[in-house]
Structure formats: structure tokens, C-alpha cells
Design a protein around this motif. Structure first.
Motif, short mmCIF file in Angstrom:
data_model
loop_
_atom_site.label_atom_id
_atom_site.label_comp_id
_atom_site.label_asym_id
_atom_site.label_seq_id
_atom_site.Cartn_x
_atom_site.Cartn_y
_atom_site.Cartn_z
N VAL A 159 12.59 25.62 -98.21
CA VAL A 159 13.74 24.78 -97.86
C VAL A 159 13.82 23.64 -98.87
CG1 VAL A 159 14.85 23.38 -96.08
CG2 VAL A 159 13.47 25.37 -95.43
N ILE A 160 14.90 23.62 -99.61
CA ILE A 160 15.14 22.57 -100.60
C ILE A 160 15.94 21.45 -99.94
CG2 ILE A 160 16.38 21.99 -102.72
CD1 ILE A 160 15.80 24.82 -103.70
N LEU A 161 15.49 20.22 -100.13
CA LEU A 161 16.20 19.04 -99.63
C LEU A 161 16.54 18.15 -100.84
CD1 LEU A 161 13.88 18.13 -96.61
CD2 LEU A 161 15.98 19.47 -96.56
N PHE A 162 17.71 17.55 -100.81
CA PHE A 162 18.14 16.69 -101.92
C PHE A 162 18.91 15.50 -101.39
CE2 PHE A 162 21.33 15.79 -105.37
CZ PHE A 162 20.44 15.20 -106.25
N ASP A 163 18.50 14.33 -101.83
CA ASP A 163 19.20 13.09 -101.52
C ASP A 163 19.97 12.65 -102.76
OD1 ASP A 163 20.04 10.50 -101.03
OD2 ASP A 163 18.01 9.65 -100.93
N PRO A 164 21.30 12.86 -102.79
CA PRO A 164 22.08 12.54 -103.98
C PRO A 164 22.26 11.04 -104.20
CG PRO A 164 23.53 13.27 -102.22
CD PRO A 164 22.13 13.46 -101.72
N GLU A 165 22.03 10.24 -103.18
CA GLU A 165 22.18 8.80 -103.33
C GLU A 165 21.01 8.19 -104.11
OE1 GLU A 165 24.85 7.00 -102.24
OE2 GLU A 165 25.75 8.94 -101.72
N ASP A 203 2.12 21.62 -98.24
CA ASP A 203 3.18 22.60 -98.03
C ASP A 203 4.55 22.01 -98.28
OD1 ASP A 203 2.18 25.37 -96.77
OD2 ASP A 203 0.81 23.78 -96.19
N ALA A 204 4.58 20.82 -98.84
CA ALA A 204 5.84 20.20 -99.24
C ALA A 204 5.56 19.20 -100.35
CB ALA A 204 6.52 19.51 -98.07
N THR A 205 6.46 19.15 -101.32
CA THR A 205 6.38 18.16 -102.38
C THR A 205 7.71 17.44 -102.48
OG1 THR A 205 4.71 19.33 -103.70
CG2 THR A 205 6.13 17.79 -104.87
N ILE A 206 7.63 16.11 -102.53
CA ILE A 206 8.81 15.26 -102.68
C ILE A 206 8.68 14.51 -103.99
CG2 ILE A 206 10.20 13.41 -101.65
CD1 ILE A 206 8.84 14.01 -98.98
N THR A 207 9.77 14.37 -104.73
CA THR A 207 9.72 13.61 -105.97
C THR A 207 11.08 13.04 -106.32
OG1 THR A 207 8.92 13.65 -108.25
CG2 THR A 207 10.21 15.55 -107.52
N ASP A 208 11.06 11.96 -107.08
CA ASP A 208 12.28 11.41 -107.67
C ASP A 208 12.20 11.47 -109.19
OD1 ASP A 208 10.39 9.46 -108.12
OD2 ASP A 208 11.61 7.79 -107.39
N LEU A 209 11.23 12.22 -109.71
CA LEU A 209 11.04 12.33 -111.16
C LEU A 209 12.05 13.31 -111.75
CD1 LEU A 209 7.15 12.52 -111.39
CD2 LEU A 209 8.60 10.52 -111.77
N HIS A 241 18.58 10.20 -105.65
CA HIS A 241 18.08 11.21 -106.57
C HIS A 241 16.63 11.57 -106.24
CE1 HIS A 241 21.36 9.69 -109.47
NE2 HIS A 241 21.79 10.75 -108.82
N VAL A 242 16.45 12.01 -105.00
CA VAL A 242 15.14 12.45 -104.51
C VAL A 242 15.28 13.88 -104.04
CG1 VAL A 242 13.33 12.06 -102.80
CG2 VAL A 242 14.55 10.11 -103.78
N THR A 243 14.30 14.70 -104.37
CA THR A 243 14.34 16.09 -103.92
C THR A 243 13.00 16.48 -103.30
OG1 THR A 243 14.99 18.33 -104.58
CG2 THR A 243 13.54 17.14 -106.09
N ALA A 244 13.05 17.50 -102.45
CA ALA A 244 11.84 18.04 -101.84
C ALA A 244 11.93 19.55 -101.81
CB ALA A 244 11.67 17.50 -100.41
N ASN A 245 10.79 20.19 -101.92
CA ASN A 245 10.70 21.63 -101.76
C ASN A 245 9.64 21.89 -100.69
OD1 ASN A 245 11.44 24.26 -102.24
ND2 ASN A 245 10.73 24.35 -104.34
N VAL A 246 10.02 22.62 -99.65
CA VAL A 246 9.18 22.77 -98.47
C VAL A 246 8.84 24.23 -98.23
CG1 VAL A 246 8.90 22.17 -96.04
CG2 VAL A 246 10.42 20.80 -97.49
N HIS A 247 7.56 24.52 -98.06
CA HIS A 247 7.11 25.85 -97.63
C HIS A 247 7.04 25.83 -96.11
CE1 HIS A 247 3.56 28.52 -96.59
NE2 HIS A 247 4.45 29.37 -97.05
N CYS A 248 7.89 26.63 -95.47
CA CYS A 248 8.00 26.59 -94.02
C CYS A 248 7.90 27.99 -93.45
CB CYS A 248 9.31 25.92 -93.60
SG CYS A 248 9.53 25.78 -91.80
#
Length: 233
Positions: free
Chosen positions: A80-86, A59-65, A88-95
Motif C-alpha cells: 500500500v503506497i501512501l503519499f502526502d502531496p502537501e 514492514d513500512a518505510t516512510i520518507t520525505d527524501l 511531499h512525504v511517501t510511505a510504502n507498506v507491506h500489509c
């Protein structure tokens, strides 16, 4: 634009919809999940992009690709989209509400920190269109929710799940100013979005996130990545 194969739609039409989304993003790949209202988190790595692309039970995928688009399917639950700009990692979460009960958002932030070195106070978050406090009615909330959720109860049986997710993100270490919410209720806006609460048997719309790598035409500037968010109804 139904994105789900599991709601009775014709598979070729769903496949066509997914190709439209992928083309709109100009994404080399579009990763999906077999969402099961759990708390499993998938780390999308380079070897996962070999054909055929496998949809994990998560129910969530994290990637730096870079250029790997990640899609969450919805019909009232939050994406819920999460992004680490430092880093360059992102996640998309089904909540959905079950994800809130099990604090999947907190688990994803912790996984980003452990697997990619993400600092929670650098992570930005976006809560997309989903069931609003106007329509999030849970008549069995006393058996479904822990007592702590009463702080997010509005009226007799309604809950502000947007505020609840914001709170869980704050408890995971995110900063208030780094959290935004669309505040669009899917049940109220069935003209734009599929809604299980509003329509019963229906499709699933998609929320997609991708980190786009700089193209060759931009190489005059230093290599950089930028966040791409797209809500598709």
C-alpha cells in the motif's frame, strides 16, 4: 525479477534484479526492508543513505527524501503506497493479513501525521496487486481474525482484504476519493506476479515508490516533486 534473497534464489541474480529496478527508476538509492509481518515503521532519513544501505526489520518505510526509492517485496500480501502531496512525504507498506489484524495501515498514517505533519485527509493511497477476495481463503478465520472482520467475509471462508484495507485507511482519516485499488489478484495472475498461495515456493515481486526531485533541465519551472509509482513483476 525476484526481489528477495530469502526464497532460495541465487544472491547474484537477486542483486542484478534490484539493480535493474533501480536503473529503471533512475534512483540514486533503493531501500528495502527485512519484512517480518509486524507493525514496525521505519523513518528513512538522510543518514540512512550512507553506504552500505541497511535494510531494517520493518514492514513500512516512510520518507520525505527525494530520489529515495522504497521497495516492498510481495507474493500475495498487499503493498500500500501512501503519499502526502502537501508535505511531499511517501510511505510504502507491506500489509498481509497479519498487518490487517494489527492495523499497520492506521499506524503508518498516524506516524506520518506525528513525524511529518501529514493531514490524513490530504493523503492519497494505492493498494497494489495482491490476493483478491476470489482467492483469500482462511479456513481458520475464527481463530485468526477478530469478529469485526466478518463484515469483509465473502462466502464461507473467503475475505475481501482489499475492502478491509480501504476501511482501515478510511478509519485513519483518508477520504474515499483518495484511495484507489488495482484489484488484480496475484493468485489468479501468476503469469504476471509471484503468488505464494498459487505456487508455494516462489519469488517475490516488488512495488516501488519514489518522490522524484526536479532535474536541472526542469529548473525553468518552480522546484517541485512528483510521485512516481511503479509495479514490477
Amino acid at each position: 525479477m525476484n526481489t528477495s534473497y530469502s526464497v532460495g534464489d541465487q544472491p547474484d541474480r537477486v542483486a542484478s534484479n534490484l539493480r535493474i529496478i533501480q536503473a529503471a527508476l533512475d534512483a540514486p538509492c533503493l531501500a528495502t526492508m527485512n519484512q517480518c509481518h509486524g507493525i514496525d515503521v521505519h523513518l528513512l532519513k538522510g543518514h540512512h543513505l550512507r553506504k552500505p544501505l541497511i535494510s531494517p526489520a520493518a514492514d513500512a518505510t516512510i520518507t520525505d527524501l527525494p530520489d529515495a526509492a522504497v521497495l516492498v517485496k510481495q507474493a500475495d500480501c498487499q503493498a500500500v503506497i501512501l503519499f502526502d502531496p502537501e508535505n511531499h512525504v511517501t510511505a510504502n507498506v507491506h500489509c498481509g493479513w497479519r498487518g490487517n489484524v494489527n492495523n499497520i495501515l492506521g499506524k503508518v498514517v498516524l506516524t506520518m501525521r506525528r513525524a511529518y505533519g501529514s493531514s490524513p485527509d490530504h493523503i492519497v493511497a494505492a493498494i497494489g496487486p495482491s490476493l483478491g477476495p476470489c482467492c483469500a481463503e482462511f479456513v481458520d478465520h475464527k481463530t485468526l481474525f477478530p469478529e469485526t472482520f466478518d463484515a469483509f467475509r465473502v462466502g464461507e471462508d473467503h475475505f475481501d482484504l482489499w475492502a478491509l484495507s480501504r476501511h482501515q485507511l478510511l478509519m485513519a482519516g483518508l477520504r474515499t476519493e483518495n484511495i484507489v485499488c488495482a484489484k488484480i489478484c496475484t493468485r489468479c495472475r501468476t503469469d504476471l506476479f509471484f503468488s505464494y498461495r498459487g505456487e508455494g515456493t516462489t519469488g517475490r515481486f516488488g512495488t516501488v515508490v519514489m518522490i522524484r526531485k526536479t532535474r536541472e533541465k526542469d529548473m525553468a519551472e518552480p522546484l517541485k516533486a512528483r510521485q512516481e509509482m511503479l509495479f514490477i513483476a
